[in-house]
Design a protein around this motif. Structure first.
Motif, PDB file in Angstrom:
ATOM      1  N   TYR A 130       0.833  -1.197   0.000  1.00  0.00           N
ATOM      2  CA  TYR A 130       0.000   0.000   0.000  1.00  0.00           C
ATOM      3  C   TYR A 130       0.867   1.246   0.000  1.00  0.00           C
ATOM      4  CZ  TYR A 130       0.736   0.475   5.074  1.00  0.00           C
ATOM      5  OH  TYR A 130       1.289   0.623   6.309  1.00  0.00           O
ATOM      6  N   ALA A 131       0.302   2.322  -0.522  1.00  0.00           N
ATOM      7  CA  ALA A 131       0.973   3.616  -0.577  1.00  0.00           C
ATOM      8  C   ALA A 131      -0.103   4.689  -0.643  1.00  0.00           C
ATOM      9  CB  ALA A 131       1.875   3.708  -1.807  1.00  0.00           C
ATOM     10  N   GLY A 132       0.235   5.882  -0.232  1.00  0.00           N
ATOM     11  CA  GLY A 132      -0.755   6.943  -0.312  1.00  0.00           C
ATOM     12  C   GLY A 132      -0.306   8.212   0.369  1.00  0.00           C
ATOM     13  N   VAL A 133      -1.269   9.081   0.622  1.00  0.00           N
ATOM     14  CA  VAL A 133      -1.024  10.388   1.224  1.00  0.00           C
ATOM     15  C   VAL A 133      -1.658  10.375   2.612  1.00  0.00           C
ATOM     16  CG1 VAL A 133      -1.419  12.866   0.999  1.00  0.00           C
ATOM     17  CG2 VAL A 133      -1.114  11.461  -1.045  1.00  0.00           C
ATOM     18  N   ALA A 134      -0.838  10.460   3.659  1.00  0.00           N
ATOM     19  CA  ALA A 134      -1.370  10.429   5.021  1.00  0.00           C
ATOM     20  C   ALA A 134      -1.661  11.827   5.552  1.00  0.00           C
ATOM     21  CB  ALA A 134      -0.406   9.708   5.951  1.00  0.00           C
TER      22      ALA A 134
ATOM     23  N   ALA B  63      -5.944  14.095   1.505  1.00  0.00           N
ATOM     24  CA  ALA B  63      -5.230  13.493   2.639  1.00  0.00           C
ATOM     25  C   ALA B  63      -6.000  12.276   3.119  1.00  0.00           C
ATOM     26  CB  ALA B  63      -5.086  14.516   3.755  1.00  0.00           C
ATOM     27  N   GLY B  64      -5.280  11.233   3.466  1.00  0.00           N
ATOM     28  CA  GLY B  64      -5.898  10.004   3.957  1.00  0.00           C
ATOM     29  C   GLY B  64      -6.158   8.975   2.877  1.00  0.00           C
ATOM     30  N   THR B  65      -5.934   9.330   1.606  1.00  0.00           N
ATOM     31  CA  THR B  65      -6.165   8.400   0.506  1.00  0.00           C
ATOM     32  C   THR B  65      -5.021   7.387   0.436  1.00  0.00           C
ATOM     33  OG1 THR B  65      -7.332  10.099  -0.741  1.00  0.00           O
ATOM     34  CG2 THR B  65      -6.536   8.186  -1.978  1.00  0.00           C
ATOM     35  N   GLN B  66      -5.373   6.127   0.431  1.00  0.00           N
ATOM     36  CA  GLN B  66      -4.389   5.048   0.372  1.00  0.00           C
ATOM     37  C   GLN B  66      -4.760   4.098  -0.758  1.00  0.00           C
ATOM     38  OE1 GLN B  66      -1.680   4.734   2.881  1.00  0.00           O
ATOM     39  NE2 GLN B  66      -2.351   6.857   2.944  1.00  0.00           N
ATOM     40  N   CYS B  67      -3.777   3.652  -1.502  1.00  0.00           N
ATOM     41  CA  CYS B  67      -3.980   2.694  -2.589  1.00  0.00           C
ATOM     42  C   CYS B  67      -3.361   1.366  -2.167  1.00  0.00           C
ATOM     43  CB  CYS B  67      -3.336   3.185  -3.872  1.00  0.00           C
ATOM     44  SG  CYS B  67      -4.032   4.749  -4.436  1.00  0.00           S
ATOM     45  N   PHE B  68      -4.070   0.288  -2.401  1.00  0.00           N
ATOM     46  CA  PHE B  68      -3.648  -1.043  -1.968  1.00  0.00           C
ATOM     47  C   PHE B  68      -3.579  -1.982  -3.160  1.00  0.00           C
ATOM     48  CE2 PHE B  68      -5.993   0.974   1.402  1.00  0.00           C
ATOM     49  CZ  PHE B  68      -5.249   0.705   2.544  1.00  0.00           C
ATOM     50  N   ALA B  69      -2.698  -2.967  -3.070  1.00  0.00           N
ATOM     51  CA  ALA B  69      -2.638  -4.040  -4.070  1.00  0.00           C
ATOM     52  C   ALA B  69      -2.234  -5.326  -3.373  1.00  0.00           C
ATOM     53  CB  ALA B  69      -1.643  -3.698  -5.170  1.00  0.00           C
ATOM     54  N   TRP B  70      -2.905  -6.394  -3.749  1.00  0.00           N
ATOM     55  CA  TRP B  70      -2.605  -7.729  -3.233  1.00  0.00           C
ATOM     56  C   TRP B  70      -2.363  -8.624  -4.430  1.00  0.00           C
ATOM     57  CZ3 TRP B  70      -6.451  -4.527  -1.688  1.00  0.00           C
ATOM     58  CH2 TRP B  70      -6.494  -4.148  -0.345  1.00  0.00           C
TER      59      TRP B  70
ATOM     60  N   SER C 229      -6.769  -4.705  -6.508  1.00  0.00           N
ATOM     61  CA  SER C 229      -6.408  -3.385  -5.986  1.00  0.00           C
ATOM     62  C   SER C 229      -7.638  -2.652  -5.470  1.00  0.00           C
ATOM     63  CB  SER C 229      -5.702  -2.551  -7.052  1.00  0.00           C
ATOM     64  OG  SER C 229      -6.571  -2.304  -8.128  1.00  0.00           O
ATOM     65  N   GLU C 230      -7.408  -1.737  -4.541  1.00  0.00           N
ATOM     66  CA  GLU C 230      -8.450  -0.892  -3.961  1.00  0.00           C
ATOM     67  C   GLU C 230      -7.841   0.467  -3.630  1.00  0.00           C
ATOM     68  OE1 GLU C 230     -10.607  -2.196  -0.489  1.00  0.00           O
ATOM     69  OE2 GLU C 230     -10.295  -4.300  -1.023  1.00  0.00           O
TER      70      GLU C 230
ATOM     71  N   HIS D 159      -9.394 -12.448   2.255  1.00  0.00           N
ATOM     72  CA  HIS D 159     -10.478 -12.170   1.314  1.00  0.00           C
ATOM     73  C   HIS D 159     -10.002 -12.337  -0.131  1.00  0.00           C
ATOM     74  CE1 HIS D 159     -13.821 -10.109  -0.638  1.00  0.00           C
ATOM     75  NE2 HIS D 159     -12.930  -9.348  -1.240  1.00  0.00           N
ATOM     76  N   TYR D 160      -8.891 -11.694  -0.473  1.00  0.00           N
ATOM     77  CA  TYR D 160      -8.417 -11.769  -1.848  1.00  0.00           C
ATOM     78  C   TYR D 160      -7.750 -13.108  -2.155  1.00  0.00           C
ATOM     79  CZ  TYR D 160      -9.825  -7.029  -2.762  1.00  0.00           C
ATOM     80  OH  TYR D 160     -10.582  -5.907  -2.943  1.00  0.00           O
ATOM     81  N   PHE D 161      -7.212 -13.777  -1.147  1.00  0.00           N
ATOM     82  CA  PHE D 161      -6.686 -15.118  -1.380  1.00  0.00           C
ATOM     83  C   PHE D 161      -7.819 -16.035  -1.844  1.00  0.00           C
ATOM     84  CE2 PHE D 161      -5.873 -19.455  -0.024  1.00  0.00           C
ATOM     85  CZ  PHE D 161      -4.712 -19.710  -0.718  1.00  0.00           C
ATOM     86  N   GLU D 162      -8.961 -15.961  -1.149  1.00  0.00           N
ATOM     87  CA  GLU D 162     -10.121 -16.765  -1.555  1.00  0.00           C
ATOM     88  C   GLU D 162     -10.543 -16.429  -2.979  1.00  0.00           C
ATOM     89  OE1 GLU D 162     -11.601 -19.317   0.002  1.00  0.00           O
ATOM     90  OE2 GLU D 162     -10.016 -19.129   1.493  1.00  0.00           O
ATOM     91  N   LYS D 163     -10.599 -15.133  -3.312  1.00  0.00           N
ATOM     92  CA  LYS D 163     -10.981 -14.739  -4.673  1.00  0.00           C
ATOM     93  C   LYS D 163      -9.966 -15.227  -5.701  1.00  0.00           C
ATOM     94  CE  LYS D 163     -13.161 -11.026  -5.686  1.00  0.00           C
ATOM     95  NZ  LYS D 163     -13.678  -9.685  -5.912  1.00  0.00           N
ATOM     96  N   SER D 164      -8.687 -15.267  -5.340  1.00  0.00           N
ATOM     97  CA  SER D 164      -7.657 -15.687  -6.306  1.00  0.00           C
ATOM     98  C   SER D 164      -7.756 -17.168  -6.609  1.00  0.00           C
ATOM     99  CB  SER D 164      -6.258 -15.343  -5.796  1.00  0.00           C
ATOM    100  OG  SER D 164      -5.837 -16.224  -4.782  1.00  0.00           O
TER     101      SER D 164
END
Length: 85
Positions: free
Chosen positions: A17-21, A31-38, A51-52, A77-82
């Motif tokens: 994850y990465a974003g602007v804290a 501010a507070g926006t975070q991007c995630f990837a699994w 990603s979310e 959650h995403y492991f199950e989806k994968s």
């Protein structure tokens, strides 16, 4: 994000994850926006990535902590989806 870390280690999953804290750059996300990837490595070299983007409220360290907890909470959650895809 996840693709680079996979090349360094051969684990079957790679949450990132990465974003602007706090104060965003001009024209940047709020501010507070975070991007995630699994990413999950399945049989052979097949990789599935999810990603979310999510916005968190609070002070800088509260946002960072919440984002880390969120990233970890979505692994199963995403492991199950994968495995279904």
């Amino acid at each position: 994000m996840p693709n680079r870390s996979r090349s360094r280690n051969r684990r079957s999953r790679s949450p990132k994850y990465a974003g602007v804290a706090d104060s965003p750059p001009d024209g940047g996300p709020p501010a507070g926006t975070q991007c995630f990837a699994w990413s999950y490595k399945r049989g052979g070299d097949q990789v599935t990535t999810f990603s979310e983007t999510k916005k968190f409220e609070g002070e800088r360290n509260e946002i960072r902590s919440a984002a880390a907890r969120y990233a970890l909470s979505r692994i199963a959650h995403y492991f199950e989806k994968s495995t279904i895809s």
